[in-house]
Design a protein around this motif. Structure first.
Motif, PDB file in Angstrom:
ATOM      1  N   ASN B  19      -2.235 -10.576   2.658  1.00 58.80           N
ATOM      2  CA  ASN B  19      -2.466  -9.936   1.348  1.00 58.80           C
ATOM      3  C   ASN B  19      -3.735  -9.103   1.381  1.00 58.80           C
ATOM      4  OD1 ASN B  19      -0.252 -10.820  -0.085  1.00 58.80           O
ATOM      5  ND2 ASN B  19      -1.295 -12.528  -1.099  1.00 58.80           N
ATOM      6  N   PRO B  20      -3.828  -8.032   0.638  1.00 60.49           N
ATOM      7  CA  PRO B  20      -2.741  -7.378  -0.085  1.00 60.49           C
ATOM      8  C   PRO B  20      -1.744  -6.734   0.882  1.00 60.49           C
ATOM      9  CG  PRO B  20      -4.903  -6.683  -0.911  1.00 60.49           C
ATOM     10  CD  PRO B  20      -5.136  -7.400   0.367  1.00 60.49           C
ATOM     11  N   ILE B  21      -0.475  -6.779   0.555  1.00 59.80           N
ATOM     12  CA  ILE B  21       0.523  -6.181   1.454  1.00 59.80           C
ATOM     13  C   ILE B  21       0.618  -4.673   1.265  1.00 59.80           C
ATOM     14  CG2 ILE B  21       1.895  -8.283   1.743  1.00 59.80           C
ATOM     15  CD1 ILE B  21       3.888  -7.101  -0.331  1.00 59.80           C
ATOM     16  N   LEU B  22       0.129  -4.174   0.173  1.00 56.61           N
ATOM     17  CA  LEU B  22       0.100  -2.719  -0.045  1.00 56.61           C
ATOM     18  C   LEU B  22      -1.209  -2.330  -0.718  1.00 56.61           C
ATOM     19  CD1 LEU B  22       3.784  -2.247  -1.208  1.00 56.61           C
ATOM     20  CD2 LEU B  22       2.761  -1.128   0.791  1.00 56.61           C
ATOM     21  N   LEU B  23      -1.840  -1.310  -0.115  1.00 57.96           N
ATOM     22  CA  LEU B  23      -3.111  -0.794  -0.614  1.00 57.96           C
ATOM     23  C   LEU B  23      -2.943   0.685  -0.965  1.00 57.96           C
ATOM     24  CD1 LEU B  23      -5.320  -2.260   2.243  1.00 57.96           C
ATOM     25  CD2 LEU B  23      -5.419  -2.996  -0.151  1.00 57.96           C
ATOM     26  N   PRO B  24      -3.735   1.179  -1.899  1.00 56.05           N
ATOM     27  CA  PRO B  24      -3.614   2.591  -2.274  1.00 56.05           C
ATOM     28  C   PRO B  24      -3.712   3.545  -1.076  1.00 56.05           C
ATOM     29  CG  PRO B  24      -4.984   1.449  -3.862  1.00 56.05           C
ATOM     30  CD  PRO B  24      -4.685   0.471  -2.755  1.00 56.05           C
ATOM     31  N   ALA B  25      -4.603   3.234  -0.133  1.00 56.37           N
ATOM     32  CA  ALA B  25      -4.834   4.152   0.986  1.00 56.37           C
ATOM     33  C   ALA B  25      -3.593   4.327   1.865  1.00 56.37           C
ATOM     34  CB  ALA B  25      -6.005   3.651   1.833  1.00 56.37           C
ATOM     35  N   GLN B  26      -2.644   3.380   1.785  1.00 55.74           N
ATOM     36  CA  GLN B  26      -1.441   3.476   2.615  1.00 55.74           C
ATOM     37  C   GLN B  26      -0.442   4.499   2.083  1.00 55.74           C
ATOM     38  OE1 GLN B  26      -1.366  -1.140   2.534  1.00 55.74           O
ATOM     39  NE2 GLN B  26       0.255  -0.516   3.933  1.00 55.74           N
TER      40      GLN B  26
END
Lengths: 362, 362
Positions: B19-26
């Motif tokens: 976690n987190p599995i999704l970040l804004p930068a991705q």
């Protein structure tokens, strides 16, 4: 007939000289320990040669022990209205609004309303039924039923009303064939939502209603439109008209009389008389929206100035002063006869001119 | 698989160690002058062997001129998102809430959200589509679309979402066959109403949804139930569960994951994971409601304590701290896999035990 009317500051408004046409003292309370404190905001409809009003009748306990305040409320478990009391010394007790009793953040009402049928041949002298036609009878009506609007569709009178309880202020629906006995159809608009008016005809194969949600955080109080396949379930919500900054309806607005069809200079349209509120001092006035005949979400015109506003003594003073509030009108030719509540206490009638209303739209 | 999980103060909660599995930068922004500032509160559903998320992606202008603040918003006349700016010296400008920009009483948002599809085989590693699946495209979505919930009925994915605009915070509905392209069905719950979850099966021949109106004047924030003949029009509103004084959900509550059927010690029922908010400090936690299998207005149980609450660093810190908020979960046997947004910024996953959830109900 003009001699029947008291003078108004507006040529287009003829208040009935015998206003208020209904006073609390004229009504028999629903039970001996209650007194009628208000008879106002009636739904109104023509039935054959008669005008029928569905009156909002507010009652309060006749005797409250010294040093106490009281709130009448429906108890769903007992199936009857009970009176709850608090000592005036209760910490956090707030009585600043005459309609409310606030205890530590929880709000109760100082009176409870039911509906009473009244009938008239001339539209001014009303015979009021001695018993309630419709009273609080559900947990979501625990603080009473208020502000009925009557929409006739075929042989059925559909009455939507404000259902008030500790859970919020919602709009519920009932139906009747005589406006004396009713069948409940539940809550059609969840809280906070009131001032609903159902159009008396289908358009595009659906039923339509104006409603007044009360946005929080984001959004201004506004009149919205919804449609329904069956009068019970509503969707397709659209914004119709918002409170207008700096005008007579800058604080709050909401539906008033059930919309009726008019000929607006050759164009068929709906006329919706609504109420607008402004602050300093808090004033409830009436204005009009002209809506497209086939798509009532399209606003063709809106009153620049109120078509009726508090100026008679019974409108400027009373239980909650400075209020003219309608739930029903009767239109024929140029005559728009508006039945309205004055100062949350009494029922009045005024005749307006359709031509004047249309001329005042922007 | 246990080794994949970071330790939690609750034995029954296994947070994914990645976690987190999704970040804004991705994520690729939807346009070059925007940056992704949040990817959170996803709707979640199993599609064959895959888990599909519909991510809420919040974007803000990449460059705002010095001395200015900006709000991105959809302009219905231009048919595109524009950026409105105000000098920081504007009188009455209030920036105390990181999500909001208040100018003289009118509220705008500092970011605008759209939905992006993401797919995964293992439920942890997600492939995110490079382009939005659904964006603001209507006046009532001018401030963006938020918090999608996915309900599959037959071959159709029904996605309800929060439609935010200057007119208020409402709930709208769209449908899709692939969660990549959508058809709009308008506003199904007028403002203020959000946190709607539509049940995936009909009961008593009708569709059902939990919703969260926000009463004003009278009433506490509460989860309500409504039913519908067609998913588009809703009625029969009933109160289901209110905020509870002195508990973890005393300030606000609202729906979370789309309810799913469970076997509760031999009794079939619906489990609805919801969010509750408490103040001091403002904290968004998750709990559960157990609802009758045939009448989901009947509450069989409710979490005494939260089943998930902010305690990991990515939950305690972020764009809007102290938030765990779900829009979708996947249940199989004892596993309840909750996808959730943390601190209005990132997407996380935690596995909960159904047995533990049921044991914690009162």
């Amino acid at each position: 007939m003009l001699s029947w009317y008291a003078v108004s500051s507006q040529d287009s408004v003829r208040r009935y000289a015998g206003n208020p046409i209904l006073l609390p003292a004229q009504l028999t309370p629903s039970r001996p320990d209650f007194e009628v404190v208000g008879v106002f905001n009636p739904g109104a409809i023509r039935v054959g040669e008669e005008t029928v009003l569905l009156l909002r009748v507010a009652e309060a306990p006749r005797e409250v022990p010294d040093g106490y305040v009281a709130s009448p409320m429906y108890d769903p478990e007992l199936g009857e209205i009970v009176v709850r009391t608090w000592p005036k010394s209760t910490p956090g007790l707030d009585l600043t609004d005459s309609r409310l009793l606030v205890v530590a953040g929880d709000t109760f009402l100082t009176s409870i309303s039911h509906f009473r049928r009244a009938r008239s041949v001339d539209g001014f002298q009303f015979q009021v039924d001695p018993v309630p036609a419709f009273s609080a009878g559900h947990a979501l009506e625990a603080f009473g039923v208020e502000d009925p609007r009557i929409t006739r569709i075929g042989d059925i009178y559909w009455v939507n009303y404000t259902a008030v309880s500790g859970a919020g202020i919602a709009t519920a629906l009932a139906s009747s064939r005589d406006l004396a006995s009713f069948e409940r159809h539940g809550v059609i608009f969840s809280p906070p939502n009131r001032d609903v008016t159902i159009f008396p005809e289908q358009m595009q194969g659906r039923y339509w209603a104006l409603h007044r949600p009360m946005p929080e955080d984001i959004g201004r109080p506004a009149i919205w439109l919804a449609s329904s396949p069956d009068l019970l379930a509503w969707g397709g919500h659209r914004l119709v008209a918002s409170a207008r900054v700096g005008m007579w309806d800058d604080l709050k607005i909401g539906g008033g009389a059930v919309p009726f069809r008019v000929d607006a200079n050759g164009r068929q349209a709906w006329l919706a008389i609504y109420h607008g509120v402004t602050a300093s001092p808090l004033t409830y006035s009436l204005g009009a929206l002209l809506l497209d005949a086939e798509d009532p979400g399209i606003v063709l015109g809106r009153s620049r100035k109120p078509i009726l506003f508090p100026e008679a003594p019974y409108e400027l003073n009373g239980f909650f002063a400075n209020v003219t509030f309608t739930c029903g009108a009767h239109a024929a030719g140029d005559l728009v006869r508006v039945y309205y509540g004055a100062s949350d206490g009494v029922t009045c009638v005024a005749d307006l001119s359709l031509a004047h209303i249309l001329a005042g739209l922007a």
